[in-house]
Design a protein around this motif. Structure first.
Motif, PDB file in Angstrom:
ATOM      1  N   HIS A   7      -4.644  -2.453 -33.593  1.00 52.90           N
ATOM      2  CA  HIS A   7      -4.111  -2.936 -34.868  1.00 52.90           C
ATOM      3  C   HIS A   7      -3.244  -4.180 -34.636  1.00 52.90           C
ATOM      4  CE1 HIS A   7      -1.942  -2.941 -38.711  1.00 52.90           C
ATOM      5  NE2 HIS A   7      -2.958  -2.206 -39.165  1.00 52.90           N
ATOM      6  N   PRO A   8      -3.336  -5.162 -35.498  1.00 51.46           N
ATOM      7  CA  PRO A   8      -2.593  -6.416 -35.283  1.00 51.46           C
ATOM      8  C   PRO A   8      -1.076  -6.248 -35.266  1.00 51.46           C
ATOM      9  CG  PRO A   8      -3.678  -6.395 -37.436  1.00 51.46           C
ATOM     10  CD  PRO A   8      -4.235  -5.254 -36.672  1.00 51.46           C
ATOM     11  N   SER A   9      -0.567  -5.140 -35.820  1.00 52.47           N
ATOM     12  CA  SER A   9       0.879  -4.938 -35.813  1.00 52.47           C
ATOM     13  C   SER A   9       1.395  -4.314 -34.523  1.00 52.47           C
ATOM     14  CB  SER A   9       1.292  -4.059 -36.999  1.00 52.47           C
ATOM     15  OG  SER A   9       0.750  -2.754 -36.857  1.00 52.47           O
ATOM     16  N   ALA A  10       0.501  -3.859 -33.645  1.00 47.95           N
ATOM     17  CA  ALA A  10       0.923  -3.253 -32.381  1.00 47.95           C
ATOM     18  C   ALA A  10       1.567  -4.307 -31.479  1.00 47.95           C
ATOM     19  CB  ALA A  10      -0.270  -2.612 -31.682  1.00 47.95           C
ATOM     20  N   VAL A  11       2.590  -3.875 -30.714  1.00 47.06           N
ATOM     21  CA  VAL A  11       3.274  -4.757 -29.773  1.00 47.06           C
ATOM     22  C   VAL A  11       2.900  -4.309 -28.367  1.00 47.06           C
ATOM     23  CG1 VAL A  11       5.493  -5.570 -28.907  1.00 47.06           C
ATOM     24  CG2 VAL A  11       5.170  -5.167 -31.366  1.00 47.06           C
ATOM     25  N   PHE A  27       1.796  -0.469 -35.482  1.00 45.27           N
ATOM     26  CA  PHE A  27       3.210  -0.410 -35.098  1.00 45.27           C
ATOM     27  C   PHE A  27       3.468   0.355 -33.800  1.00 45.27           C
ATOM     28  CE2 PHE A  27       2.977  -0.731 -39.761  1.00 45.27           C
ATOM     29  CZ  PHE A  27       3.521  -1.998 -39.918  1.00 45.27           C
ATOM     30  N   CYS A  28       2.470   0.503 -32.956  1.00 49.11           N
ATOM     31  CA  CYS A  28       2.691   1.079 -31.637  1.00 49.11           C
ATOM     32  C   CYS A  28       3.337   0.033 -30.716  1.00 49.11           C
ATOM     33  CB  CYS A  28       1.375   1.547 -31.027  1.00 49.11           C
ATOM     34  SG  CYS A  28       0.641   2.964 -31.874  1.00 49.11           S
ATOM     35  N   VAL A  29       4.106   0.519 -29.729  1.00 48.71           N
ATOM     36  CA  VAL A  29       4.737  -0.348 -28.744  1.00 48.71           C
ATOM     37  C   VAL A  29       4.330   0.142 -27.363  1.00 48.71           C
ATOM     38  CG1 VAL A  29       6.905  -1.214 -27.792  1.00 48.71           C
ATOM     39  CG2 VAL A  29       6.699  -0.829 -30.260  1.00 48.71           C
ATOM     40  N   ILE A  30       3.752  -0.741 -26.553  1.00 50.05           N
ATOM     41  CA  ILE A  30       3.250  -0.380 -25.222  1.00 50.05           C
ATOM     42  C   ILE A  30       3.898  -1.297 -24.201  1.00 50.05           C
ATOM     43  CG2 ILE A  30       1.213  -0.166 -23.768  1.00 50.05           C
ATOM     44  CD1 ILE A  30      -0.403   0.366 -26.286  1.00 50.05           C
ATOM     45  N   GLY A  31       4.538  -0.687 -23.183  1.00 55.27           N
ATOM     46  CA  GLY A  31       5.270  -1.448 -22.187  1.00 55.27           C
ATOM     47  C   GLY A  31       4.383  -2.103 -21.150  1.00 55.27           C
TER      48      GLY A  31
END
Length: 262
Positions: A7-11, A27-31
């Protein structure tokens, strides 16, 4: 990675390794140090951080936080990893922390587990295959849960406790001592109240083995000598592989004593 499945909102931080078949929701965040395996799905608002590996086919639901630093005041920023196996279901608001130097540095989750909403897996825990941790249960640091364990809702497992294969912990139970394989634990302060006979029957364990287990439990409960003595004597007398598994568990290394039959 496939942009069509993210999704384009994922970071996603630079350095993260994401299999092209993985699906990353809004809205997922992946390190940067995360590795996401094939066919993994992150629903939405999931945080995966730290040195974390997520095995193939695992699904992580909204608002889970996976791989954050341990909740341990001794943690000083050392290497901390979390390794999650295949086909796990990690539900809403679950938290899983990486390891600490004092515990080997790695928290491990096996395959085919179900971690229901709001449960917690602390630093350096080792969780086997097909484990179920029900809503809002907490597994403290350095615990070992062997394969096919079920931990009931709102229960707490004290640090360094081992729970043997196929054991079941009832809801709203505090467990402060090791639990033998196939044990049934219930009551607020965790009492060993029998065997997980329902689980044994569901797995198709032979009647002869169930009979041997019941006899072994009675011997552990009522025989002469200490609990350790009874287990040693049982090991010399039994031919059942299931009973020998209990004996090996009791005679193995542990930092805690055992829940003993009432």
């Amino acid at each position: 990675m496939s942009a069509d499945l993210i999704h384009p909102s994922a970071v996603i931080e630079s350095g993260a390794q994401i299999d092209p078949s993985a699906r990353i929701g809004p809205f997922c965040v992946i390190g940067a140090d995360v590795k996401i395996g094939p066919d993994v799905e992150l629903k939405s608002h999931v945080v995966v951080t730290g040195d974390t590996q997520v095995g193939a086919g695992t699904v992580i639901f909204s608002f889970a936080v996976i791989g954050e630093v341990p909740q341990d005041l001794k943690f000083k920023g050392e290497t901390s990893a979390l390794v999650i196996g295949k086909r796990n279901r990690i539900r809403e608001h679950v938290t899983m922390n990486g390891g600490t130097e004092g515990g080997g540095g790695v928290t491990r989750i096996g395959d085919d587990g179900l971690f229901m909403a709001g449960c917690h897996i602390a630093h350096d825990a080792h969780i086997g295959d097909r484990v179920i941790v029900v809503n809002s249960a907490a597994i403290a640091g350095h615990c070992v849960l062997e394969d096919d364990v079920i931990v009931g809702g709102l229960s707490g497992i004290h640090q360094f406790v081992r729970i043997g294969r196929g054991a079941i912990i009832g809801a709203v139970t505090m467990v402060t001592n090791d639990v033998i394989p196939y044990g049934l634990v219930q009551a607020p302060r965790g009492e060993l109240d029998g065997l997980n006979l329902v689980g044994l029957k569901r797995r198709g364990v032979a009647r002869s083995d169930i009979t041997a287990l019941r006899a072994a439990f009675q011997m552990l409960a009522q025989g002469d000598g200490t609990f350790h003595d009874r287990a040693e004597r049982l090991g010399n007398e039994t031919e059942s592989a299931y009973v020998r598994e209990i004996v090996a568990f009791v005679l193995g290394d542990s930092d805690r004593s055992f829940l003993t039959p009432r």
